[in-house]
Design an enzyme around this catalytic site. Structure first.
Site, PDB file in Angstrom:
ATOM      1  N   LYS A 141      -2.400  -4.442   3.341  1.00  0.00           N
ATOM      2  CA  LYS A 141      -2.616  -4.165   1.893  1.00  0.00           C
ATOM      3  C   LYS A 141      -4.023  -4.499   1.286  1.00  0.00           C
ATOM      4  O   LYS A 141      -4.766  -3.949   0.900  1.00  0.00           O
ATOM      5  CB  LYS A 141      -1.537  -4.867   0.902  1.00  0.00           C
ATOM      6  CG  LYS A 141      -1.705  -4.674  -0.673  1.00  0.00           C
ATOM      7  CD  LYS A 141      -1.277  -2.828  -0.700  1.00  0.00           C
ATOM      8  CE  LYS A 141      -1.469  -2.492  -2.270  1.00  0.00           C
ATOM      9  NZ  LYS A 141      -1.450  -1.072  -2.270  1.00  0.00           N
ATOM     10  N   GLU A 174      -1.983   7.713   6.553  1.00  0.00           N
ATOM     11  CA  GLU A 174      -1.591   6.419   6.520  1.00  0.00           C
ATOM     12  C   GLU A 174      -0.057   5.880   7.002  1.00  0.00           C
ATOM     13  O   GLU A 174      -0.012   4.819   7.445  1.00  0.00           O
ATOM     14  CB  GLU A 174      -2.291   5.503   5.707  1.00  0.00           C
ATOM     15  CG  GLU A 174      -1.997   5.396   4.315  1.00  0.00           C
ATOM     16  CD  GLU A 174      -2.868   4.664   3.322  1.00  0.00           C
ATOM     17  OE1 GLU A 174      -3.100   3.634   3.716  1.00  0.00           O
ATOM     18  OE2 GLU A 174      -2.812   5.249   2.145  1.00  0.00           O
ATOM     19  N   ASN A 184      -6.238 -17.525   6.189  1.00  0.00           N
ATOM     20  CA  ASN A 184      -6.445 -16.282   6.262  1.00  0.00           C
ATOM     21  C   ASN A 184      -8.082 -16.018   6.250  1.00  0.00           C
ATOM     22  O   ASN A 184      -8.478 -16.587   5.577  1.00  0.00           O
ATOM     23  CB  ASN A 184      -6.095 -15.731   4.492  1.00  0.00           C
ATOM     24  CG  ASN A 184      -6.243 -14.233   4.223  1.00  0.00           C
ATOM     25  OD1 ASN A 184      -6.558 -13.643   5.439  1.00  0.00           O
ATOM     26  ND2 ASN A 184      -6.109 -13.830   3.252  1.00  0.00           N
ATOM     27  N   GLY A 185      -8.633 -15.129   7.043  1.00  0.00           N
ATOM     28  CA  GLY A 185     -10.042 -15.281   7.338  1.00  0.00           C
ATOM     29  C   GLY A 185     -10.082 -14.946   8.811  1.00  0.00           C
ATOM     30  O   GLY A 185      -9.258 -15.088   9.753  1.00  0.00           O
ATOM     31  N   HIS A 218     -18.253  26.555   7.656  1.00  0.00           N
ATOM     32  CA  HIS A 218     -19.534  25.903   8.461  1.00  0.00           C
ATOM     33  C   HIS A 218     -18.789  25.303   9.568  1.00  0.00           C
ATOM     34  O   HIS A 218     -19.472  24.250  10.263  1.00  0.00           O
ATOM     35  CB  HIS A 218     -20.163  25.043   7.545  1.00  0.00           C
ATOM     36  CG  HIS A 218     -20.817  25.671   6.583  1.00  0.00           C
ATOM     37  ND1 HIS A 218     -21.884  26.761   6.562  1.00  0.00           N
ATOM     38  CD2 HIS A 218     -20.373  25.688   5.280  1.00  0.00           C
ATOM     39  CE1 HIS A 218     -22.120  27.296   5.320  1.00  0.00           C
ATOM     40  NE2 HIS A 218     -21.398  26.686   4.634  1.00  0.00           N
ATOM     41  N   TRP A 237      -1.403 -10.868  10.061  1.00  0.00           N
ATOM     42  CA  TRP A 237      -1.912  -9.737  10.528  1.00  0.00           C
ATOM     43  C   TRP A 237      -3.178  -9.962  11.550  1.00  0.00           C
ATOM     44  O   TRP A 237      -3.932 -10.612  11.039  1.00  0.00           O
ATOM     45  CB  TRP A 237      -2.769  -8.960   9.075  1.00  0.00           C
ATOM     46  CG  TRP A 237      -3.102  -7.482   9.363  1.00  0.00           C
ATOM     47  CD1 TRP A 237      -2.442  -6.320   9.493  1.00  0.00           C
ATOM     48  CD2 TRP A 237      -4.436  -7.022   9.849  1.00  0.00           C
ATOM     49  NE1 TRP A 237      -3.103  -5.267   9.555  1.00  0.00           N
ATOM     50  CE2 TRP A 237      -4.375  -5.608  10.009  1.00  0.00           C
ATOM     51  CE3 TRP A 237      -5.473  -7.823  10.084  1.00  0.00           C
ATOM     52  CZ2 TRP A 237      -5.472  -4.883  10.334  1.00  0.00           C
ATOM     53  CZ3 TRP A 237      -6.940  -7.228  10.680  1.00  0.00           C
ATOM     54  CH2 TRP A 237      -6.694  -5.685  10.441  1.00  0.00           C
ATOM     55  N   LYS A 255      -3.260   9.665   2.143  1.00  0.00           N
ATOM     56  CA  LYS A 255      -1.856   9.176   2.022  1.00  0.00           C
ATOM     57  C   LYS A 255      -1.200   9.523   3.299  1.00  0.00           C
ATOM     58  O   LYS A 255      -0.302   8.926   3.784  1.00  0.00           O
ATOM     59  CB  LYS A 255      -1.406   9.739   0.840  1.00  0.00           C
ATOM     60  CG  LYS A 255      -1.730   9.233  -0.406  1.00  0.00           C
ATOM     61  CD  LYS A 255      -1.442   7.817  -0.699  1.00  0.00           C
ATOM     62  CE  LYS A 255      -2.333   6.834  -0.285  1.00  0.00           C
ATOM     63  NZ  LYS A 255      -3.359   6.407  -0.838  1.00  0.00           N
ATOM     64  N   GLU A 278      -8.071  12.168  -0.772  1.00  0.00           N
ATOM     65  CA  GLU A 278      -6.992  11.074  -1.026  1.00  0.00           C
ATOM     66  C   GLU A 278      -5.634  11.324  -0.498  1.00  0.00           C
ATOM     67  O   GLU A 278      -4.751  10.634  -0.041  1.00  0.00           O
ATOM     68  CB  GLU A 278      -6.986  10.923  -2.625  1.00  0.00           C
ATOM     69  CG  GLU A 278      -5.978   9.951  -2.851  1.00  0.00           C
ATOM     70  CD  GLU A 278      -5.890   8.681  -2.289  1.00  0.00           C
ATOM     71  OE1 GLU A 278      -6.977   8.016  -1.622  1.00  0.00           O
ATOM     72  OE2 GLU A 278      -4.651   7.750  -2.483  1.00  0.00           O
ATOM     73  N   ARG A 320       1.239  -7.959   2.839  1.00  0.00           N
ATOM     74  CA  ARG A 320      -0.262  -8.364   3.246  1.00  0.00           C
ATOM     75  C   ARG A 320      -0.410  -8.377   4.906  1.00  0.00           C
ATOM     76  O   ARG A 320      -1.495  -8.225   5.305  1.00  0.00           O
ATOM     77  CB  ARG A 320      -0.752  -9.686   2.767  1.00  0.00           C
ATOM     78  CG  ARG A 320      -0.956  -9.856   1.190  1.00  0.00           C
ATOM     79  CD  ARG A 320      -1.548 -10.956   0.892  1.00  0.00           C
ATOM     80  NE  ARG A 320      -2.763 -11.314   1.361  1.00  0.00           N
ATOM     81  CZ  ARG A 320      -3.803 -11.093   1.309  1.00  0.00           C
ATOM     82  NH1 ARG A 320      -4.224 -10.875  -0.021  1.00  0.00           N
ATOM     83  NH2 ARG A 320      -5.092 -11.383   1.822  1.00  0.00           N
ATOM     84  N   CYS A 335      -3.797 -11.716   5.632  1.00  0.00           N
ATOM     85  CA  CYS A 335      -2.422 -12.385   5.509  1.00  0.00           C
ATOM     86  C   CYS A 335      -1.984 -13.058   4.531  1.00  0.00           C
ATOM     87  O   CYS A 335      -2.733 -12.905   3.397  1.00  0.00           O
ATOM     88  CB  CYS A 335      -2.788 -13.760   6.666  1.00  0.00           C
ATOM     89  SG  CYS A 335      -3.360 -13.283   8.333  1.00  0.00           S
TER      90      CYS A 335
HETATM   91  C1  AGP Z   1      -5.027   2.911   0.466  1.00  0.00           C
HETATM   92  O1  AGP Z   1      -3.747   3.648   0.378  1.00  0.00           O
HETATM   93  C2  AGP Z   1      -5.303   2.046   1.423  1.00  0.00           C
HETATM   94  N1  AGP Z   1      -4.214   1.463   2.082  1.00  0.00           N
HETATM   95  C3  AGP Z   1      -6.641   1.355   1.230  1.00  0.00           C
HETATM   96  O2  AGP Z   1      -7.662   2.657   1.694  1.00  0.00           O
HETATM   97  C4  AGP Z   1      -7.216   0.616   0.212  1.00  0.00           C
HETATM   98  O3  AGP Z   1      -7.259   1.588  -0.730  1.00  0.00           O
HETATM   99  C5  AGP Z   1      -8.800   0.178   0.676  1.00  0.00           C
HETATM  100  O4  AGP Z   1      -8.472  -0.824   1.572  1.00  0.00           O
HETATM  101  C6  AGP Z   1      -9.271  -0.404  -0.563  1.00  0.00           C
HETATM  102  O5  AGP Z   1      -8.445  -1.716  -1.105  1.00  0.00           O
HETATM  103  P1  AGP Z   1      -8.912  -2.307  -2.503  1.00  0.00           P
HETATM  104  O6  AGP Z   1      -8.623  -1.262  -3.487  1.00  0.00           O
HETATM  105  O7  AGP Z   1      -7.828  -3.335  -2.412  1.00  0.00           O
HETATM  106  O8  AGP Z   1     -10.298  -2.715  -2.592  1.00  0.00           O
END
Ligand code: AGP
Length: 613
Positions: free
Chosen positions: A608, A493, A100-101, A509, A74, A490, A486, A27, A2
């Site tokens: 984030k 997500e 937050n937590g 395989h 969140w 992208k 990666e 966040r 959050c």
């Molecule tokens: C990336 O696009 C993601 N949203 C996510 O995988 C992110 O890279 C992951 O949560 C790690 O975050 P950090 O780099 O802040 O540790």
């Protein structure tokens, strides 16, 4: 996960809090709220949904007062609704908390409070904190002491900010474990608190960062910090050189698009001051890497989550090749519980944009306990991952706001390359002539990234072909294999298209059974040692009627003749090619998501910084 912001000064708090929350909405964005003290009373406004709903609510019923707290959520406990949105108040309404937590023992604490007659209004774990503080404050203690006692009862990791109508001249902020940061910003006759720096950058660059187990008393004129046990500690103010404008969208429609385009600059900044291109030398002073340590290391473990782990996968290949150290990638959420074999001759490298990812920090703790050499590659200055490591590399990308990580993926690729070169030199595994050649190639990387970006429009047709599919496959080999992972992450997500990545050699395989007309394949086939293998992979896919989108090298005429959409990029050797091959895949995901009408910067169910398990 959050966002938290707080203000104490002489200006109206509500606009400052709402503006701060706007900067932190990435966040968490399922509900938001603010609370402000005025005339000895606390007024709270909360709304479900995006921040704009809260802004409307505050416009409809304005808040007055110069001390307040705000939160963007969140959800972890309880659905995203007004009732579960923060701030949460104690039974009397005199104590109000943002958090937050996750309170791991919240059911036990809730039951205890219920037995003493407290009734709860929400399903959240956070309300327990507000009620617990009131319980301790009832004994005649100060707010600070009550927070101290309450926080001492909580299990789990937390960032907490509290105000009370009985002590309207102060804010109490606490950090326990790794649930995200607590930054205190110092102004002139006013102070700020926030979970993340972007909320503070408009007001001040002078910031102090709480460590786990610290509680701060913040007034208009300053702050003091004590440990949970009550010992006074000096937490120095640092000057942060991040630019406030870097946290703005500028002329771009989305932060993600802006951040993709910022990579020319961020890569240049990542190299600045660290490389002597003429002499092929690399300088990484913040890493504290001595020749003795370099020679001692027998194994490297790169640990991270999500995008950062894909950067680690490239790093592993580079370190093995240039420094000849056995290397592996360990997903942080697995490493932390596996009791891995780590000793003082193991270097553990944690990679994290936020520097606050709970699993990555726990993996670092595990490495520390086992005596490893502990390094981090981190973007957020002052973050926990930067502070607890023996040495660090700072990514130099500036704030990354889009939930989908882009510039914080390519910067660590360069950092890991530099580290591999330095280790290679110190261990004598990288001949001087090769070092000179490899380092010289780095210099042109930002320009080549700019060249890839300038071809953005040519991706429109491929994005159009992807926009209505439900599944697709990403394939790569060698240093392009992590890029397949990666690229797929992208796309999934931000566009919600199911995208799977495979090392291309694995296709036969099993996964090739999936290939038909409705399953596009995105193949990474730059000119590298694996090129011929990729050609045969593409042939096998085409033979089964699959649509192929391929990233290839300028001047290649074989691949464009075979595939449906060819995306040429400039040539660079295989060690650096991941920095280029990912650019069209970032843009492709972005364009596809926009065509599908998705919320690119704030995709559903994501946040984030993942500061909970
Ligand atoms: C990336 O696009 C993601 N949203 C996510 O995988 C992110 O890279 C992951 O949560 C790690 O975050 P950090 O780099 O802040 O540790």
């Amino acid at each position: 996960m959050c966002g938290i912001v707080a203000y104490i000064g002489s200006r109206e708090a509500a606009p400052i809090l709402l503006e701060g929350l706007k900067r932190l909405e990435y966040r968490g964005y399922d509900s938001a709220g603010v609370a402000v003290i005025h005339d000895g009373k606390i007024a709270v406004r909360r709304e479900a949904g995006k921040l704009k709903n809260l802004v409307k609510a505050v416009q409809a019923e304005p808040l007055q007062g110069s001390v307040g707290i705000g939160h963007t959520r969140w959800a972890t406990h309880g659905e995203p609704s007004e009732r579960n949105a923060h701030p949460h108040a104690s039974a009397s309404g005199d104590i109000v908390v943002v958090h937050n937590g996750i309170v791991e023992n919240f059911l036990e604490l809730k039951e205890e409070l219920q037995q003493s007659g407290v009734t709860f209004r929400s399903e959240t774990d956070t309300e327990v904190i507000a009620q617990l503080i009131e319980h301790y404050a009832a004994g005649g203690t100060t707010l600070f002491e009550a927070v101290q006692s309450a926080v001492g009862r909580l299990r789990g990791a937390h960032g907490i900010v509290v105000i009370s109508s009985h002590e309207p001249d102060r804010i109490i902020a606490a950090r326990l474990g790794n649930a995200g940061g607590v930054a205190i910003g110092a102004g002139q006759g006013e102070m700020f608190v926030a979970s993340d720096m972007p909320a503070l950058l408009d007001h001040t660059r002078r910031m102090a960062f709480l460590d786990s187990g610290q509680i701060a008393l913040v007034t208009r004129d300053g702050f003091s910090v004590r440990t949970l046990e009550g010992t006074a500690v000096e937490v120095p103010l640092q000057t942060v050189d991040w630019d406030a404008a870097a946290a703005e969208k500028g002329n771009y429609a989305h932060f993600m698009h802006k951040e993709i385009h910022e990579q020319v600059r961020s890569l240049g900044d990542t190299m600045a001051g660290r490389v002597d291109f003429e002499r092929g030398e690399v300088f990484l002073p913040t890493l504290q890497l001595t020749p003795a340590v370099a020679r001692r290391i027998k194994r490297v473990i790169l640990t991270a989550c999500g995008t950062a782990s894909h950067a680690g996968m490239v790093g592993r290949i580079l370190i093995e090749r240039l420094a000849r150290i056995p290397s592996e990638v360990d997903i942080a959420s697995e490493l932390r519980y596996r009791d891995p074999i780590i000793d003082r001759d193991t270097a553990v490298i944690a990679i994290s944009q936020s520097g606050e990812t709970a699993d990555t920090l726990a993996a670092m703790d595990e490495a520390r306990r086992k005596g490893a050499v502990l390094w981090s590659i981190v973007n957020v200055v002052g973050s926990q991952a930067m502070r607890i490591a023996d040495g660090y590399l700072s990514m130099q990308t500036g704030p990354e706001i889009g939930v989908a990580s882009t510039k914080a993926f390519t910067a660590p690729l360069v950092d890991l390359f530099l580290l591999a070169v330095l280790l290679g030199k110190l261990r004598g595994t990288l001949p001087d002539s090769e070092r000179l050649e490899r380092v010289a190639e780095l210099r042109k990387l930002p320009g080549l990234v700019g060249e890839c970006l300038s071809r953005e429009e040519s991706l429109s047709k491929a994005a159009d072909a992807l926009k209505d599919v439900t599944h697709c496959l990403y394939l790569g080999r060698g240093s392009s294999m992590p890029i397949a992972y990666e690229g797929a992450l992208k796309l999934k997500e931000i566009s919600y298209i199911h995208a799977e990545a495979y090392p291309a050699g694995e296709m036969k395989h099993g996964p090739i059974a999936l290939v038909d007309k409705s399953m596009p394949v995105i193949a990474l086939a730059p000119r590298d040692p694996w090129y011929e293998k990729m050609i045969s992979q593409i042939e096998q896919t085409k033979a089964r009627g699959g649509t192929v989108i391929a990233v290839c090298t300028d001047g290649d005429d074989r691949i464009p003749a075979m595939v449906d959409f060819a995306i040429p990029i400039p040539y660079v050797s295989w060690m650096l090619s991941p920095v280029l091959t990912i650019i069209p895949l970032q843009l492709l995901a972005y364009k596809t998501a926009v065509l599908r009408g998705c919320d690119v910067d704030q995709p559903r169910n994501l946040a984030k910084s993942v500061t909970v398990e």
